[in-house]
Design a protein around this motif. Structure first.
Motif, PDB file in Angstrom:
ATOM      1  N   ASP A  24      -9.168  37.769  15.758  1.00  0.00           N
ATOM      2  CA  ASP A  24      -8.413  38.633  14.859  1.00  0.00           C
ATOM      3  C   ASP A  24      -8.848  38.464  13.407  1.00  0.00           C
ATOM      4  OD1 ASP A  24      -6.988  39.459  17.063  1.00  0.00           O
ATOM      5  OD2 ASP A  24      -5.415  37.965  16.780  1.00  0.00           O
ATOM      6  N   SER A  25      -9.463  37.351  13.082  1.00  0.00           N
ATOM      7  CA  SER A  25      -9.855  37.077  11.702  1.00  0.00           C
ATOM      8  C   SER A  25     -11.240  37.598  11.343  1.00  0.00           C
ATOM      9  CB  SER A  25      -9.831  35.565  11.450  1.00  0.00           C
ATOM     10  OG  SER A  25      -8.574  35.039  11.764  1.00  0.00           O
ATOM     11  N   ILE A  26     -12.023  38.025  12.317  1.00  0.00           N
ATOM     12  CA  ILE A  26     -13.381  38.492  12.041  1.00  0.00           C
ATOM     13  C   ILE A  26     -13.311  39.832  11.317  1.00  0.00           C
ATOM     14  CG2 ILE A  26     -15.558  39.280  13.043  1.00  0.00           C
ATOM     15  CD1 ILE A  26     -15.082  37.340  15.328  1.00  0.00           C
ATOM     16  N   GLN A  27     -14.037  39.931  10.207  1.00  0.00           N
ATOM     17  CA  GLN A  27     -14.090  41.175   9.461  1.00  0.00           C
ATOM     18  C   GLN A  27     -15.510  41.707   9.485  1.00  0.00           C
ATOM     19  OE1 GLN A  27     -12.396  40.848   5.629  1.00  0.00           O
ATOM     20  NE2 GLN A  27     -10.445  40.084   6.384  1.00  0.00           N
ATOM     21  N   LEU A  28     -15.600  42.994   9.658  1.00  0.00           N
ATOM     22  CA  LEU A  28     -16.912  43.630   9.710  1.00  0.00           C
ATOM     23  C   LEU A  28     -17.355  44.012   8.311  1.00  0.00           C
ATOM     24  CD1 LEU A  28     -16.295  45.904  12.802  1.00  0.00           C
ATOM     25  CD2 LEU A  28     -17.485  43.727  12.738  1.00  0.00           C
ATOM     26  N   ASP A  29     -18.650  43.997   8.118  1.00  0.00           N
ATOM     27  CA  ASP A  29     -19.247  44.401   6.852  1.00  0.00           C
ATOM     28  C   ASP A  29     -18.899  45.858   6.581  1.00  0.00           C
ATOM     29  OD1 ASP A  29     -20.789  44.824   4.640  1.00  0.00           O
ATOM     30  OD2 ASP A  29     -22.706  44.345   5.597  1.00  0.00           O
ATOM     31  N   LYS A  30     -18.274  46.152   5.458  1.00  0.00           N
ATOM     32  CA  LYS A  30     -17.796  47.492   5.146  1.00  0.00           C
ATOM     33  C   LYS A  30     -18.922  48.507   4.980  1.00  0.00           C
ATOM     34  CE  LYS A  30     -13.493  46.255   4.863  1.00  0.00           C
ATOM     35  NZ  LYS A  30     -12.733  46.337   6.048  1.00  0.00           N
ATOM     36  N   SER A  31     -20.126  48.095   4.638  1.00  0.00           N
ATOM     37  CA  SER A  31     -21.225  49.035   4.422  1.00  0.00           C
ATOM     38  C   SER A  31     -21.650  49.722   5.713  1.00  0.00           C
ATOM     39  CB  SER A  31     -22.420  48.315   3.811  1.00  0.00           C
ATOM     40  OG  SER A  31     -22.921  47.359   4.716  1.00  0.00           O
ATOM     41  N   ASP A  32     -21.287  49.172   6.874  1.00  0.00           N
ATOM     42  CA  ASP A  32     -21.672  49.757   8.143  1.00  0.00           C
ATOM     43  C   ASP A  32     -20.579  50.631   8.746  1.00  0.00           C
ATOM     44  OD1 ASP A  32     -23.375  46.755   9.139  1.00  0.00           O
ATOM     45  OD2 ASP A  32     -24.126  48.495   8.076  1.00  0.00           O
ATOM     46  N   GLN A  33     -19.490  50.841   8.016  1.00  0.00           N
ATOM     47  CA  GLN A  33     -18.370  51.595   8.545  1.00  0.00           C
ATOM     48  C   GLN A  33     -17.968  52.687   7.575  1.00  0.00           C
ATOM     49  OE1 GLN A  33     -15.251  48.762   8.944  1.00  0.00           O
ATOM     50  NE2 GLN A  33     -16.037  47.914  10.839  1.00  0.00           N
ATOM     51  N   ASN A  34     -17.305  53.712   8.136  1.00  0.00           N
ATOM     52  CA  ASN A  34     -16.685  54.695   7.268  1.00  0.00           C
ATOM     53  C   ASN A  34     -15.238  54.289   7.058  1.00  0.00           C
ATOM     54  OD1 ASN A  34     -15.333  55.447   9.591  1.00  0.00           O
ATOM     55  ND2 ASN A  34     -16.517  57.311   9.916  1.00  0.00           N
ATOM     56  N   SER A  35     -14.441  55.128   6.401  1.00  0.00           N
ATOM     57  CA  SER A  35     -13.071  54.749   6.055  1.00  0.00           C
ATOM     58  C   SER A  35     -12.183  54.552   7.280  1.00  0.00           C
ATOM     59  CB  SER A  35     -12.459  55.797   5.127  1.00  0.00           C
ATOM     60  OG  SER A  35     -12.466  57.063   5.780  1.00  0.00           O
ATOM     61  N   SER A  36     -12.522  55.155   8.405  1.00  0.00           N
ATOM     62  CA  SER A  36     -11.718  54.986   9.608  1.00  0.00           C
ATOM     63  C   SER A  36     -12.138  53.771  10.424  1.00  0.00           C
ATOM     64  CB  SER A  36     -11.789  56.246  10.473  1.00  0.00           C
ATOM     65  OG  SER A  36     -13.095  56.421  10.959  1.00  0.00           O
ATOM     66  N   GLY A  37     -13.149  53.043   9.971  1.00  0.00           N
ATOM     67  CA  GLY A  37     -13.585  51.834  10.659  1.00  0.00           C
ATOM     68  C   GLY A  37     -14.633  52.077  11.717  1.00  0.00           C
ATOM     69  N   LYS A  38     -15.096  53.324  11.881  1.00  0.00           N
ATOM     70  CA  LYS A  38     -16.113  53.622  12.879  1.00  0.00           C
ATOM     71  C   LYS A  38     -17.503  53.416  12.296  1.00  0.00           C
ATOM     72  CE  LYS A  38     -13.404  56.917  15.491  1.00  0.00           C
ATOM     73  NZ  LYS A  38     -13.318  58.280  15.988  1.00  0.00           N
ATOM     74  N   LYS A  39     -18.443  53.121  13.173  1.00  0.00           N
ATOM     75  CA  LYS A  39     -19.828  52.935  12.761  1.00  0.00           C
ATOM     76  C   LYS A  39     -20.373  54.255  12.215  1.00  0.00           C
ATOM     77  CE  LYS A  39     -24.164  51.104  14.487  1.00  0.00           C
ATOM     78  NZ  LYS A  39     -24.897  50.616  15.634  1.00  0.00           N
ATOM     79  N   ILE A  40     -21.107  54.190  11.123  1.00  0.00           N
ATOM     80  CA  ILE A  40     -21.661  55.387  10.499  1.00  0.00           C
ATOM     81  C   ILE A  40     -22.873  55.863  11.289  1.00  0.00           C
ATOM     82  CG2 ILE A  40     -22.780  56.293   8.428  1.00  0.00           C
ATOM     83  CD1 ILE A  40     -21.125  54.274   6.826  1.00  0.00           C
ATOM     84  N   ARG A  41     -22.930  57.154  11.554  1.00  0.00           N
ATOM     85  CA  ARG A  41     -24.058  57.749  12.274  1.00  0.00           C
ATOM     86  C   ARG A  41     -24.813  58.640  11.297  1.00  0.00           C
ATOM     87  NH1 ARG A  41     -23.423  60.961  17.825  1.00  0.00           N
ATOM     88  NH2 ARG A  41     -22.812  58.891  18.414  1.00  0.00           N
ATOM     89  N   THR A  42     -26.103  58.426  11.188  1.00  0.00           N
ATOM     90  CA  THR A  42     -26.909  59.276  10.325  1.00  0.00           C
ATOM     91  C   THR A  42     -27.643  60.275  11.206  1.00  0.00           C
ATOM     92  OG1 THR A  42     -28.708  57.674  10.391  1.00  0.00           O
ATOM     93  CG2 THR A  42     -27.225  57.550   8.515  1.00  0.00           C
ATOM     94  N   THR A  43     -27.475  61.548  10.886  1.00  0.00           N
ATOM     95  CA  THR A  43     -28.117  62.594  11.674  1.00  0.00           C
ATOM     96  C   THR A  43     -29.553  62.784  11.214  1.00  0.00           C
ATOM     97  OG1 THR A  43     -27.298  64.280  10.157  1.00  0.00           O
ATOM     98  CG2 THR A  43     -25.944  63.796  12.096  1.00  0.00           C
ATOM     99  N   PHE A  44     -30.352  63.350  12.081  1.00  0.00           N
ATOM    100  CA  PHE A  44     -31.742  63.634  11.762  1.00  0.00           C
ATOM    101  C   PHE A  44     -31.825  64.951  11.006  1.00  0.00           C
ATOM    102  CE2 PHE A  44     -32.457  60.437  14.876  1.00  0.00           C
ATOM    103  CZ  PHE A  44     -33.758  59.999  14.739  1.00  0.00           C
ATOM    104  N   SER A  45     -32.629  64.965   9.967  1.00  0.00           N
ATOM    105  CA  SER A  45     -32.878  66.193   9.219  1.00  0.00           C
ATOM    106  C   SER A  45     -34.061  66.922   9.856  1.00  0.00           C
ATOM    107  CB  SER A  45     -33.195  65.861   7.762  1.00  0.00           C
ATOM    108  OG  SER A  45     -34.442  65.209   7.677  1.00  0.00           O
ATOM    109  N   VAL A  46     -34.309  68.140   9.398  1.00  0.00           N
ATOM    110  CA  VAL A  46     -35.454  68.906   9.885  1.00  0.00           C
ATOM    111  C   VAL A  46     -36.747  68.147   9.598  1.00  0.00           C
ATOM    112  CG1 VAL A  46     -36.777  71.032   9.534  1.00  0.00           C
ATOM    113  CG2 VAL A  46     -34.290  71.134   9.709  1.00  0.00           C
ATOM    114  N   THR A  47     -36.864  67.585   8.403  1.00  0.00           N
ATOM    115  CA  THR A  47     -38.070  66.839   8.037  1.00  0.00           C
ATOM    116  C   THR A  47     -38.253  65.623   8.940  1.00  0.00           C
ATOM    117  OG1 THR A  47     -37.771  67.547   5.759  1.00  0.00           O
ATOM    118  CG2 THR A  47     -39.300  65.740   6.129  1.00  0.00           C
ATOM    119  N   GLU A  48     -37.171  64.922   9.249  1.00  0.00           N
ATOM    120  CA  GLU A  48     -37.269  63.765  10.143  1.00  0.00           C
ATOM    121  C   GLU A  48     -37.687  64.193  11.545  1.00  0.00           C
ATOM    122  OE1 GLU A  48     -34.335  60.278   8.918  1.00  0.00           O
ATOM    123  OE2 GLU A  48     -33.297  62.213   9.079  1.00  0.00           O
ATOM    124  N   ASP A  49     -37.180  65.345  11.996  1.00  0.00           N
ATOM    125  CA  ASP A  49     -37.614  65.872  13.294  1.00  0.00           C
ATOM    126  C   ASP A  49     -39.110  66.153  13.285  1.00  0.00           C
ATOM    127  OD1 ASP A  49     -35.103  65.762  14.448  1.00  0.00           O
ATOM    128  OD2 ASP A  49     -34.706  67.918  14.232  1.00  0.00           O
TER     129      ASP A  49
END
Length: 163
Positions: A24-49
């Protein structure tokens, strides 16, 4: 991005009902989460495709290595080509792992193959005086009738259509 637990604030349990390891005491690094606590997903752009398709084409045409490699080795080579691409080196896009690139490829490739079939069908039925633009528009119409969706990876198809 990955979760980085901070273990510095774990305290031993004070009674028998608490977690024995202080989960219960473990805290996750905030830079890897959004405000709801879910992992951030980065979508692919046209250039990345486009970079992914070019990297895949370069690795799949390499006759020196050929088929003498595992799937993991193959995708590691694609990852290296992708991450070292001049377009990506501008710093505008994040570095991607092969576990991100392979699922994106597996999403793009079937759509491109389906659209390529629609394009060939449209090309067979073209009328005299039809331009390539007319054939492409007809292929889009066939695709959307077949799938009830718009074809959204034309940028990838343009690179792969003659392969």
């Amino acid at each position: 991005m990955c979760y980085r637990p901070s273990l510095s604030n774990i305290e031993p349990p004070s009674n028998a009902f608490e977690s024995p390891i202080g989960v219960d005491s473990i805290q996750l690094d905030k830079s890897d989460q959004n405000s709801s606590g879910k992992k951030i997903r980065t979508t692919f752009s046209v250039t990345e495709d486009v970079i992914l398709v070019r990297s895949w084409l370069n690795m799949s045409k390499d006759s020196i290595i050929g088929v003498d490699q595992t799937s993991k080795q193959y995708w590691a080579r694609i990852k290296n080509a992708y991450n070292n691409d001049d377009m990506r080196q501008s710093g505008q896009f994040c570095e991607r792992s092969w576990t991100q690139l392979k699922p994106r490829w597996n999403r793009i490739h079937p759509l491109v193959k389906k659209f390529n079939g629609c394009y060939k069908q449209a090309d067979k039925h073209k009328r005299n005086g039809s331009s390539k633009k007319d054939v492409l528009a007809y292929a889009h119409m066939i695709y959307s009738q077949d799938t009830s969706k718009k074809f959204e990876v034309e940028h990838a198809w343009l690179l792969l259509k003659d392969q």
